[in-house]
Design a protein around this motif. Structure first.
Motif, PDB file in Angstrom:
ATOM      1  N   ALA A 169       0.822  -1.217   0.000  1.00 46.68           N
ATOM      2  CA  ALA A 169       0.000   0.000   0.000  1.00 46.68           C
ATOM      3  C   ALA A 169       0.853   1.263   0.000  1.00 46.68           C
ATOM      4  O   ALA A 169       0.313   2.371   0.020  1.00 46.68           O
ATOM      5  CB  ALA A 169      -0.940  -0.002   1.203  1.00 46.68           C
ATOM      6  N   GLY A 170       2.170   1.127   0.012  1.00 43.94           N
ATOM      7  CA  GLY A 170       3.043   2.289  -0.073  1.00 43.94           C
ATOM      8  C   GLY A 170       3.531   2.769   1.274  1.00 43.94           C
ATOM      9  O   GLY A 170       4.001   1.983   2.102  1.00 43.94           O
ATOM     10  N   ALA A 171       3.397   4.048   1.554  1.00 40.72           N
ATOM     11  CA  ALA A 171       3.925   4.624   2.799  1.00 40.72           C
ATOM     12  C   ALA A 171       3.185   5.906   3.131  1.00 40.72           C
ATOM     13  O   ALA A 171       2.600   6.562   2.269  1.00 40.72           O
ATOM     14  CB  ALA A 171       5.422   4.907   2.659  1.00 40.72           C
ATOM     15  N   LEU A 172       3.218   6.245   4.413  1.00 39.41           N
ATOM     16  CA  LEU A 172       2.778   7.549   4.888  1.00 39.41           C
ATOM     17  C   LEU A 172       4.011   8.333   5.305  1.00 39.41           C
ATOM     18  O   LEU A 172       4.937   7.767   5.894  1.00 39.41           O
ATOM     19  CB  LEU A 172       1.838   7.408   6.090  1.00 39.41           C
ATOM     20  N   VAL A 173       4.033   9.620   5.026  1.00 41.47           N
ATOM     21  CA  VAL A 173       5.150  10.470   5.436  1.00 41.47           C
ATOM     22  C   VAL A 173       4.573  11.736   6.053  1.00 41.47           C
ATOM     23  O   VAL A 173       3.650  12.339   5.496  1.00 41.47           O
ATOM     24  CB  VAL A 173       6.088  10.786   4.246  1.00 41.47           C
TER      25      VAL A 173
ATOM     26  N   ASP B 180      10.132  13.558  -1.304  1.00 40.55           N
ATOM     27  CA  ASP B 180      10.698  13.024  -2.542  1.00 40.55           C
ATOM     28  C   ASP B 180      11.536  11.780  -2.261  1.00 40.55           C
ATOM     29  O   ASP B 180      11.533  10.823  -3.043  1.00 40.55           O
ATOM     30  CB  ASP B 180      11.535  14.084  -3.243  1.00 40.55           C
ATOM     31  N   ALA B 181      12.281  11.811  -1.159  1.00 41.92           N
ATOM     32  CA  ALA B 181      13.101  10.655  -0.793  1.00 41.92           C
ATOM     33  C   ALA B 181      12.226   9.438  -0.503  1.00 41.92           C
ATOM     34  O   ALA B 181      12.580   8.303  -0.861  1.00 41.92           O
ATOM     35  CB  ALA B 181      13.963  10.985   0.426  1.00 41.92           C
ATOM     36  N   VAL B 182      11.073   9.643   0.120  1.00 39.16           N
ATOM     37  CA  VAL B 182      10.146   8.537   0.395  1.00 39.16           C
ATOM     38  C   VAL B 182       9.580   7.986  -0.911  1.00 39.16           C
ATOM     39  O   VAL B 182       9.448   6.768  -1.081  1.00 39.16           O
ATOM     40  CB  VAL B 182       9.021   8.986   1.343  1.00 39.16           C
TER      41      VAL B 182
END
Length: 308
Positions: A224-228, A270-272
């Protein structure tokens, strides 16, 4: 390493005994396996390799034993160009992870810490100069808590804390994380450990961690990706749609990629986004370190639509 440059990873070094099987056994059940492979691993080593293969200058601080597994554990680190001069060679066993991978790509892991358990604050402080000079210092949860806290306190640059597994690191040291990187289960445990509110909602957990004083938080969510989140703003990064073969070490590849981009001065969001692509790339191949992409490899693209 010049002042304020490069990455120092303070963390575990293991040999991974990877067993493949059709599915994971239920409690008390025996299933037939198909193969067993011995590969280099350990969260610290994995993250160091991932960052180095993407072009970062990386130094690893950790320990291996005096057994045959030590050379296996260090093999890819060496070829990736990681500086291993601070790695301690101790009497006894190298850390071992016994990993079972099912056909759906999911894994179970049992870790025997070996030499990693002998990492003391004193051994960490022996490399104080390298830690202070690093632009980014990366720690995890596979070394003793006091050694991890010592590394954080010595850091003069940015600190990435990937508290996996969740251990009782001194709260004042832990709060220096920028970012704290956790998955959904680890995030809830850290929040509870620091006395925050209980929640099963991913966004609420991240916001609760920010409320406790973390400068930024990244929560990985698998496919599902990531939260930042930073400065009170929460964003979601979706993951590329890929077919998973083996998820072993994907989270470590994410952290290594994140460190590489932050060291290069890229904004956290952007890094995430880049790290999610790297993590998605690794699950398409077996193993941890052998699956990691280099800076020359094409990465799967993020899906179009609302994202970070």
């Amino acid at each position: 390493m010049s002042a304020g440059s490069g990455i120092v990873v303070v963390g575990s070094i293991n040999a991974d005994l990877v067993v493949t099987a059709h599915r994971h056994p239920r409690p008390g059940e025996t299933v037939a396996g198909r193969s067993m492979t011995v590969l280099p691993g350990g969260k610290g080593a994995n993250q160091a390799v991932a960052a180095a293969l993407l072009g970062a200058e990386v130094t690893l601080i950790g320990a291996v034993g005096s057994d045959a597994y030590a050379d296996v554990a260090l093999s890819v680190l060496t070829t990736a160009g990681v500086d291993l001069r601070p790695v301690q060679r101790t009497a006894g066993a190298t850390g071992i992870a016994v990993i079972q991978v099912a056909d759906d790509g999911e894994n179970t892991i049992v870790v025997l810490p070996g030499a990693n358990a002998g990492m003391t604050p004193g051994l960490v402080k022996a490399s104080a100069g390298a830690i202070r000079e690093a632009a980014v210092v990366v720690v995890q949860g596979e070394l003793p808590a006091d050694a991890t806290a010592a590394a954080i306190r010595l850091a003069a640059g940015r600190v990435i804390v990937n508290l996996a597994p969740v251990i009782a690191v001194d709260a004042a040291a832990l709060l220096r994380a920028d970012p704290l990187v956790v998955n959904e289960h680890e995030g809830a445990l850290v929040l509870a450990h620091l006395g925050g509110p209980t929640s099963v909602d991913h966004g609420a957990v991240v916001e609760g961690l920010l409320g406790l004083g973390f400068a930024s938080v990244v929560m990985t969510l698998g496919d599902a990706g990531a939260l930042v989140a930073e400065r009170g703003v929460l964003h979601r990064v979706p993951a590329p749609q890929v077919t998973a073969v083996d998820t072993t070490g994907a989270g470590d590849a994410f952290v290594g990629a994140l460190a590489a981009r932050l060291t290069a001065g890229e904004p956290l969001r952007d890094a995430v986004r880049f790290a999610v692509r790297v993590g998605s790339s690794t699950v398409q191949r077996p193993g941890a370190q052998p699956s990691y992409p280099t800076s020359a490899d094409e990465l799967p693209a993020l899906p179009e639509g609302p994202s970070a």
